[in-house]
Each structure stands twice: as C-alpha cells, then as structure tokens.
Write a protein that holds these residues in place. Sequence first.
Motif, PDB file in Angstrom:
ATOM      1  N   SER A  26      -0.922  -0.296  -8.492  1.00 42.56           N
ATOM      2  CA  SER A  26      -1.843  -1.364  -8.100  1.00 42.56           C
ATOM      3  C   SER A  26      -1.839  -2.524  -9.082  1.00 42.56           C
ATOM      4  O   SER A  26      -2.291  -3.614  -8.761  1.00 42.56           O
ATOM      5  N   PHE A  86      -8.789   5.963   0.612  1.00 43.24           N
ATOM      6  CA  PHE A  86      -9.124   5.807  -0.793  1.00 43.24           C
ATOM      7  C   PHE A  86      -8.096   4.953  -1.529  1.00 43.24           C
ATOM      8  O   PHE A  86      -6.893   5.094  -1.349  1.00 43.24           O
ATOM      9  N   PHE A  87      -8.600   4.088  -2.377  1.00 42.73           N
ATOM     10  CA  PHE A  87      -7.789   3.315  -3.301  1.00 42.73           C
ATOM     11  C   PHE A  87      -6.757   2.427  -2.614  1.00 42.73           C
ATOM     12  O   PHE A  87      -5.679   2.206  -3.130  1.00 42.73           O
ATOM     13  N   LYS A  88      -7.107   1.947  -1.427  1.00 38.87           N
ATOM     14  CA  LYS A  88      -6.194   1.024  -0.745  1.00 38.87           C
ATOM     15  C   LYS A  88      -6.515  -0.393  -1.212  1.00 38.87           C
ATOM     16  O   LYS A  88      -7.040  -1.215  -0.460  1.00 38.87           O
ATOM     17  N   ILE A  89      -6.209  -0.635  -2.461  1.00 38.18           N
ATOM     18  CA  ILE A  89      -6.568  -1.920  -3.062  1.00 38.18           C
ATOM     19  C   ILE A  89      -5.838  -3.055  -2.369  1.00 38.18           C
ATOM     20  O   ILE A  89      -6.402  -4.134  -2.177  1.00 38.18           O
ATOM     21  N   ARG A 128      -7.766  -3.927   0.668  1.00 41.61           N
ATOM     22  CA  ARG A 128      -9.055  -4.545   0.309  1.00 41.61           C
ATOM     23  C   ARG A 128      -8.853  -5.974  -0.203  1.00 41.61           C
ATOM     24  O   ARG A 128      -9.656  -6.856   0.077  1.00 41.61           O
ATOM     25  N   ASN A 131       0.836  -1.208   0.000  1.00 45.93           N
ATOM     26  CA  ASN A 131       0.000   0.000   0.000  1.00 45.93           C
ATOM     27  C   ASN A 131       0.866   1.252   0.000  1.00 45.93           C
ATOM     28  O   ASN A 131       1.995   1.229   0.475  1.00 45.93           O
ATOM     29  N   GLU A 164     -13.756   5.125  -7.451  1.00 39.82           N
ATOM     30  CA  GLU A 164     -12.707   4.110  -7.340  1.00 39.82           C
ATOM     31  C   GLU A 164     -13.008   2.882  -8.215  1.00 39.82           C
ATOM     32  O   GLU A 164     -12.107   2.303  -8.817  1.00 39.82           O
ATOM     33  N   TRP A 218       6.545   1.480  -3.385  1.00 36.70           N
ATOM     34  CA  TRP A 218       5.261   1.940  -2.826  1.00 36.70           C
ATOM     35  C   TRP A 218       5.440   3.124  -1.882  1.00 36.70           C
ATOM     36  O   TRP A 218       4.467   3.563  -1.263  1.00 36.70           O
ATOM     37  N   GLN A 245     -10.693   1.027 -11.065  1.00 36.58           N
ATOM     38  CA  GLN A 245     -10.371  -0.402 -11.100  1.00 36.58           C
ATOM     39  C   GLN A 245     -10.642  -0.982 -12.496  1.00 36.58           C
ATOM     40  O   GLN A 245      -9.922  -1.861 -12.962  1.00 36.58           O
ATOM     41  N   TRP A 304      -0.621   5.935  -9.175  1.00 37.91           N
ATOM     42  CA  TRP A 304      -1.220   5.140  -8.104  1.00 37.91           C
ATOM     43  C   TRP A 304      -1.862   3.860  -8.651  1.00 37.91           C
ATOM     44  O   TRP A 304      -1.695   2.762  -8.127  1.00 37.91           O
TER      45      TRP A 304
END
Lengths: 173, 283
Positions: free
Chosen positions: B230, A115-118, A121, A108, B256, B240, B260, B226
């Motif tokens: 991912s 937000f956008f903490k894929i 998640r 992360n 979001e 990161w 994706q 960002w």
Amino acid sequence: MGGAPSIGSIFAERVVVGVGDMAVSNNANVTISTYALGSCVGVVAIDSAVQVGGMLHIMLPDSTLTPEKAARQPSMFADTGMRAFLKALYGLKADRRRLRLFLAGGANVLSGSDFFKIGERNIVAVRAFIQRERLSVISEELGGLNNRTLHFKIKEGTVEMKLPTGLKTIRMV
Amino acid sequence: MKAEDVLSQVEKLPPAPAVLPTLLNLLRDTNSDPGEIIRYIRLDPSLTAQVLRLSNSVYYAMSTPSCDLEDAVARIGYREVYKIVAMVCGQQLFNHSIQSLFLGKGELWEYSLATGYIMEQMATDLGMDAVTCYTSGLLHALGKLVITSHPSMDYADVFRIVEARGISITQAERELWGVTNAEVAAALLRQWRFRDEIVMPIEFQSCPAQAPKFRKQACMMHLSIWTVASLGLNYGKDAWAMEASPYAMHHIGIPEERMQVFMVNAHDKLAMVKELLVRSEGA
C-alpha cells in the motif's frame, strides 16, 4: 536529427513528486513525475489556457487518521490533499471550469475481502471530492495488479504512464 | 521440486549475512558479554565502518562523532547497532536490479526494509520481540533472489499464469514449480542457521493460518507485506497479485486505522534512512 538543442529543451525541468506530495507549475517546460503508484492515487490536472499543470500523489483516504501529519503534509491524504492541490492550481490562475483531470493508481490485492482495500478507498475518496467540486475527469487508469509511474509534460498536455511491461500515453488536451 | 532441490541447483547462492544469526543470539542472551558483540561485528571491517558512519548520523543526534564501536554501542545501544548491521546486510543482499522480476536497483531493498519497519512497529504494539520481527521482515523476499538465479525457473512463466487466470504469484509458483519463493527463502535461512522464530513467519507469509509455530508472527508478516504494498514499494510486475488473508487480520486484531499509521511512520522512516545513506555514501 541532432544539431543544437532547442531553447525549450535547455530550460526543460523535471520535478519529482514523492509519496504524499504534490507539485504545480506554470512553466510549460516542466515535466512532473511520480513513481510507483500502487494503492496510492495520482491526480494530474491541467488548464491548458494558462499552461498550468500539477500532480498530486495521495497515499491514504482520510486525514482524520493523523491530523498532525495532515497539517504537516496535507498531500498525503485525499481530503486535505485535493483541497491543497486545487488551492495551489487556482493560485497560478487555473480555472475550475477549464481544469481537466487524469486519475491513476488504486491497485488492490486479489482477495475478495473488504479489509485493507486502501486502493479502493483512495479512489472513492478522490471521486467524491471531484464530484463535490464538479471537476472534469477526462481519463482514468485505476485498479489492477501493477504499480504505475507517471510523467506529465505540461507543454504537450500528455501523461506517459509506465507499467512494468510497457508505456501508454494519455492526451489531456 | 523441493526447496532444498532449488538451493542445490542454483550455482551461486546469495552471500550469507553470517553475522546476523549470531548477533541475534548474543542480543537475546542477557548473560552475553558486550565485548563479544563488538568483537563479532569487528570481524567485518567494511561493516564496522558502515555502522560507525550511520551511528554518527543526524538520526542519532550525536553532538560529537563516535570513533570506535564501543563508543557507538554505548551511545545508541546494542539493539540500534544490530538494526544498523541488519540494514547494511540487507542492502548488500537486495540492492541490485533483477530484470526477470522487473525490479530496478534498490527497489527490492527498499521493499524489504519497509517490511522490516512495519514488522517492528506491529511487534512493539503487540509486546513482542521487535528486533526478531524486523529481521524476518528484512529477509522475507530472499527466495525470489534465489529463484531468479536458478537455471530453469523463469518468472515469465509465472506472470503468464497470473495474468491468464488471475491467481496470485504464490499460487502460480506452486502450480508451476511445486514450491514457492517463501519456502525457498526458509530453506536457505535454515541453512544459514537462523532460528525458527525468524524462518517460520517467512515460510508461511502467504498462508499464515497454516504455520505450525509462530503463527502470530506469520500473520504479522502477511499483513506487513500487504501494508508495504500500500506504500507503493512492491515494485515489479504483477506485484499486487497476492491473496490477502482475513484470518491474519482477525488473528492479530490490530485495527486498519492503526495499520495506516504504521504506513505513515514507515514512509517517513524510509525517507530518512535513504537520505542518511545517500549522505553517508557521499561523506
């Protein structure tokens, strides 16, 4: 050292798992690898009693984002990916009670923003599935600032985890 | 140190993709002569050959191959030809390994190309110029290339600070050198005569709220970096270690879930392009 190569090394095979992909095998000479797990989560599984192992490289937590893509490539998402992964392992006679899992990835950014903490998640989605299925996780290398590369040797039951700066070996059996 | 000082102290700067700013200007000018665009690409024979090879690929679903640039342009259009040119230039710039950043061959190029794809998709959603945004994305990591050629700037020092204090790479660069890789990239791109529309989103990629102009594009760049991270394409050490700006997301307003979807699309497109390049290299 030197001399003739062993039979095992002659038949050694390397399988590379891409992003949103998976591989399972009951060939003990197989090494399964995946590269650059960032916020993605890698799931490695082994049932050493039947020498069945596999690796899954999940990119996103939830398949409802794009059901068409999930239908074509279920391994991309935690929910559909974990289901497909277990189905493939059970198809090779792996047993849920004997399965041992190793989880890696889920990096992360530094920000405290939600937000956008894929990565987070993905971790939550994988852990929830594992808990529901009552699977056994023997080790985790999650979070942090670096991408990780995994090389899983089924025969030895070991995962070599490569970081930009070094190597770590995880024993799964 | 100023970004211009860094440029003057580096013995060998990356080769300028001279064709890109001129082509972009020609594409944007509705009165430009199509023949001029073709003549300009043709100045570089190896570039011409690669444009032809890629435009003849299965991606563009040609029934018969194009044998010259006029034919390729007529079939796939100027914008697609430009994107191929930019991709080839990006490959020439970024395709080698950089030991000090722990980057293997091709990794910086993949990362740059994916950033271009995410920028392009966001621009399309927001009704902005997709080609300009794609170009910004493709070139945004240029400053790292320059810094790694500098005689006294060493990323090992940056990584030490990042790990000791848990700060971002950009912040560590600023504290150590007084300048960031983004500012170095911007200075070089200005030297190469790229327009502010391309340069400013790159310059303010880590602090988009501070961009005096083209703030929206700077926010898009921030989010694209960002998003590409991912996808696992931000290779290298402490990749990161970056601050995520909630301002950028609020300013852009793309949910979001949509981001994706961009990830999934960029992943598929990159896989296709890589396969295409491998095939065209083997052809």
